[in-house]
Enzyme design. Structure first.
Site, PDB file in Angstrom:
ATOM      1  N   LYS A 114      -2.461 -10.088  -0.075  1.00  0.00           N
ATOM      2  CA  LYS A 114      -1.081  -9.706  -0.414  1.00  0.00           C
ATOM      3  C   LYS A 114      -0.378  -9.304   0.879  1.00  0.00           C
ATOM      4  O   LYS A 114      -0.943  -8.556   1.679  1.00  0.00           O
ATOM      5  CB  LYS A 114      -1.116  -8.529  -1.398  1.00  0.00           C
ATOM      6  CG  LYS A 114       0.197  -7.802  -1.580  1.00  0.00           C
ATOM      7  CD  LYS A 114       0.054  -6.280  -1.567  1.00  0.00           C
ATOM      8  CE  LYS A 114      -0.240  -5.712  -0.195  1.00  0.00           C
ATOM      9  NZ  LYS A 114      -0.065  -4.260  -0.030  1.00  0.00           N
TER      10      LYS A 114
ATOM     11  N   ASP B 285      -0.913  -1.414  -6.134  1.00  0.00           N
ATOM     12  CA  ASP B 285      -0.745  -2.832  -5.812  1.00  0.00           C
ATOM     13  C   ASP B 285      -1.329  -3.762  -6.874  1.00  0.00           C
ATOM     14  O   ASP B 285      -1.178  -4.978  -6.775  1.00  0.00           O
ATOM     15  CB  ASP B 285      -1.442  -3.155  -4.481  1.00  0.00           C
ATOM     16  CG  ASP B 285      -0.590  -2.754  -3.292  1.00  0.00           C
ATOM     17  OD1 ASP B 285       0.643  -2.634  -3.450  1.00  0.00           O
ATOM     18  OD2 ASP B 285      -1.157  -2.582  -2.200  1.00  0.00           O
TER      19      ASP B 285
HETATM   20  O1  C5P Z   1      -2.396   3.345  -5.652  1.00  0.00           O
HETATM   21  P1  C5P Z   1      -3.218   3.312  -4.411  1.00  0.00           P
HETATM   22  O2  C5P Z   1      -4.629   3.723  -4.635  1.00  0.00           O
HETATM   23  O3  C5P Z   1      -3.086   2.048  -3.650  1.00  0.00           O
HETATM   24  O4  C5P Z   1      -2.548   4.421  -3.488  1.00  0.00           O
HETATM   25  C1  C5P Z   1      -3.229   5.033  -2.428  1.00  0.00           C
HETATM   26  C2  C5P Z   1      -2.453   6.268  -1.998  1.00  0.00           C
HETATM   27  O5  C5P Z   1      -1.211   5.886  -1.405  1.00  0.00           O
HETATM   28  C3  C5P Z   1      -2.054   7.193  -3.121  1.00  0.00           C
HETATM   29  O6  C5P Z   1      -3.079   8.109  -3.396  1.00  0.00           O
HETATM   30  C4  C5P Z   1      -0.828   7.899  -2.550  1.00  0.00           C
HETATM   31  O7  C5P Z   1      -1.225   8.903  -1.654  1.00  0.00           O
HETATM   32  C5  C5P Z   1      -0.181   6.797  -1.738  1.00  0.00           C
HETATM   33  N1  C5P Z   1       0.878   6.095  -2.489  1.00  0.00           N
HETATM   34  C6  C5P Z   1       2.118   6.721  -2.639  1.00  0.00           C
HETATM   35  N2  C5P Z   1       3.107   6.072  -3.331  1.00  0.00           N
HETATM   36  C7  C5P Z   1       2.905   4.843  -3.857  1.00  0.00           C
HETATM   37  C8  C5P Z   1       1.647   4.205  -3.711  1.00  0.00           C
HETATM   38  C9  C5P Z   1       0.650   4.861  -3.008  1.00  0.00           C
HETATM   39  O8  C5P Z   1       2.320   7.828  -2.167  1.00  0.00           O
HETATM   40  N3  C5P Z   1       3.893   4.245  -4.522  1.00  0.00           N
END
Ligand code: C5P
Length: 274
Positions: free
Chosen positions: A11, A127
């Site tokens: 991605k 994602d």
């Molecule tokens: O959802 P994912 O595990 O990919 O996200 C990893 C970290 O990135 C989350 O724990 C958060 O700290 C941050 N994040 C965020 N806002 C988003 C996506 C991710 O702050 N929209």
């Protein structure tokens, strides 16, 4: 029955605007996402016990137990499966490796068991919803809003990772402003030329804080920017993978050869974005 094979593409966030911060600490995003024709391969079959085997050139260090997003995806779907993950993409690299693998597992399980995966895949990661679409899209909210976009021709691209892992929460945490302007409207129907002009005016707001964490990202961007025919160089996601866009795939391949010989330790892959 042989295992179901599903491709898990890289991605690429061509833009990533951070436009707000929610009370729960998640950031509001406005991102234009495309998918590469390179990625991991996932094999899924029904089994009495859960199992995960990780193979491939980037298998080193990838967990093969319940810590892996592939395993979590099967639990989320509510089925036991024997999964083989053939790893080609670097981990913690800003190109959605784990999320794309999880989406591929869900798609494989849908075929194996003939029942759709839950529509809301956000609990697996921000994602994962866009990876379930697997096609050029506008991503918004904290990742749960995905609007597929029409793209005319694949975009020649070069992906480069300077060999460092980046922690996404750390990069978000170093962001100076949380309320940056959103993307301008997508240039409908203008082809790759209009898309490139538009892209040049957009941003990845995580690029500056990621460069603070890993200064080698600035070097990767400079190397890409200097390649003959490079139209735009930017970081994807929270890094450290950076991309350059080209008018022709031949230029992307020539760029790949130049970077690979100048920086032998870096991960370098020419591809086409769709
Ligand atoms: O959802 P994912 O595990 O990919 O996200 C990893 C970290 O990135 C989350 O724990 C958060 O700290 C941050 N994040 C965020 N806002 C988003 C996506 C991710 O702050 N929209």
């Amino acid at each position: 029955m042989p295992p179901i094979e599903v491709f898990a593409p890289a991605k690429v966030n061509l833009t990533l605007h951070v436009t707000g911060l929610r009370d729960d600490g998640y950031h509001l995003l406005d991102s234009y996402v495309m998918f590469a024709d390179i990625g991991d391969r996932v094999f899924v079959e029904a089994a009495d016990e859960m199992s995960l085997t990780v193979t491939g050139p980037r298998a080193a260090g990838v967990p093969d137990d319940a810590r892996n997003l592939c395993w979590k995806a099967a639990e989320f779907y509510g089925a036991r499966a024997a999964i083989t993950l053939e790893k080609h993409l670097p981990a913690a690299a800003g190109i959605g490796g784990g999320s794309s693998d999880a989406a591929a597992v869900l798609q494989g399980l849908e075929q194996v068991y003939g029942r759709p995966a839950p529509l809301d895949t956000l609990p697996l990661g921000a994602d994962v919803p866009v990876c379930m679409v697997g096609h050029a899209a506008h991503m918004a909210g904290i990742g749960e809003r995905v609007l597929p976009l029409f793209t005319e021709v694949p975009m020649p691209c070069l992906l480069v990772n300077p060999g460092v892992e980046v922690s996404t929460p750390e990069v978000f945490g170093r962001l100076a402003r949380k309320d940056n302007p959103p993307m301008e409207p997508w240039p409908e129907g203008g082809g790759n030329a209009a898309a490139l002009d538009w892209l040049a005016r957009q941003r990845n707001d995580l690029q500056a804080p990621a460069m603070d964490v890993q200064p080698v990202i600035a070097e990767a961007l400079a190397v890409l920017d200097a390649l003959p025919g490079a139209r735009l160089a930017r970081m994807s996601g929270s890094g450290a993978t950076c991309f350059a866009l080209f008018d022709t795939f031949q230029d992307a391949e020539a760029g790949a050869r130049a970077v690979a010989s100048a920086r032998p330790g870096w991960w370098v892959e020419p591809c086409r974005l769709r």
